[in-house]
Design an enzyme around this catalytic site. Structure first.
Site, mmCIF file in Angstrom:
data_model
loop_
_atom_site.group_PDB
_atom_site.id
_atom_site.type_symbol
_atom_site.label_atom_id
_atom_site.label_comp_id
_atom_site.label_asym_id
_atom_site.label_seq_id
_atom_site.Cartn_x
_atom_site.Cartn_y
_atom_site.Cartn_z
ATOM 1 N N VAL A 1 0.869 -1.174 0.000
ATOM 2 C CA VAL A 1 0.000 0.000 0.000
ATOM 3 C C VAL A 1 0.902 1.218 0.000
ATOM 4 O O VAL A 1 2.047 1.157 0.439
ATOM 5 C CB VAL A 1 -0.982 0.027 1.194
ATOM 6 N N SER A 2 0.383 2.324 -0.500
ATOM 7 C CA SER A 2 1.228 3.496 -0.728
ATOM 8 C C SER A 2 1.437 4.371 0.489
ATOM 9 O O SER A 2 2.415 5.107 0.561
ATOM 10 C CB SER A 2 0.631 4.338 -1.857
ATOM 11 N N THR A 3 0.534 4.348 1.423
ATOM 12 C CA THR A 3 0.678 5.227 2.582
ATOM 13 C C THR A 3 0.492 4.440 3.873
ATOM 14 O O THR A 3 -0.113 3.364 3.884
ATOM 15 C CB THR A 3 -0.353 6.375 2.560
#
Length: 181
Positions: free
Chosen positions: A9-11
Site C-alpha cells: 500500500v502506498s501510505t
C-alpha cells in the site's frame, strides 16, 4: 513450485489486510509486504528481498499489477527480471499471467511493454518541453556570456586560430571549438 505473494500500500494509513487475505487464500507460502510509496527505498528493499527469495519454477502473485511498482516501466523491468530467473507472475485479477502459453496472455504482456515505452516517451517529452519553456536545457551554465561567445565567433571568422582565441579567453581549444562551430 511455490506461490510467493507481494502486497503493498502506498501510505501508512492504508490497510494491507485485504491484499494479504487474498494472497493467502490463493495459496501463497510466503508474502512480502510493506506500507510505502512505490518509489521509496523500503519498497525497493522488499522487491529485492522477493527477487532474492524466489527460485526457478516459482510464481509471484499480486492482487493487481500496480502493486509491483510505481510505473509500468518499473513493473515490466521487475517482471523481466523475475522471468530471467524462471519465475512467473500472475495477478489475482487475471489481467496478467505469464505462466500461460495462451496467445492472448502473451499479447497482453507485450502490449504492457508497448505502453511502458509510450509512458517513457511521454515523460521524456514533458521534461524536454519544460526545459524549453524555462530555458533550462540541463548541463552546466556556460562560462562565457553571449557577448563573449559572439566575440569568439567574430575572431574565428576573421581567421584567428582556435588556439589563439583559447589563450585570449583562458579556456581550452575544445571549448572554443564548440562555441565557434
Amino acid at each position: 513450485m511455490a506461490k510467493i505473494g507481494f502486497a503493498r500500500v502506498s501510505t501508512q494509513d492504508q490497510n494491507l489486510d485485504a491484499q494479504l487475505e487474498a494472497l493467502n487464500e490463493a495459496g501463497c507460502e510466503r508474502v512480502f509486504h510493506g506500507k510505502q510509496s512505490g518509489k521509496s527505498d523500503d519498497n525497493q528493499k522488499k522487491l529485492d528481498e522477493l527477487v532474492d527469495f524466489v527460485r526457478d519454477g516459482d510464481i509471484v502473485l499480486v492482487t493487481k499489477l500496480d502493486r509491483l511498482g510505481r510505473s509500468l516501466n518499473m513493473i515490466l523491468n521487475l517482471v523481466a527480471q523475475l522471468q530471467s530467473k524462471g519465475v512467473q507472475v500472475q495477478t489475482l485479477d487475471g489481467q496478467v499471467d505469464t505462466t500461460s502459453d495462451n496467445p492472448m496472455q502473451k499479447a497482453m504482456t507485450q502490449l504492457l511493454g508497448v505502453f511502458a515505452e509510450l509512458e517513457h516517451s511521454i515523460i521524456v517529452d514533458r521534461l524536454q518541453s519544460g526545459r524549453e519553456r524555462t530555458g533550462k536545457k540541463g548541463g552546466r551554465p556556460s562560462k562565457f556570456t553571449d557577448e563573449q561567445q559572439a566575440e569568439m565567433k567574430a575572431l574565428y571568422d576573421n581567421k584567428t586560430s582556435i588556439s589563439a582565441i583559447a589563450k585570449q579567453y583562458n579556456t581550452s581549444r575544445a571549448t572554443v571549438g564548440n562555441i565557434v562551430k
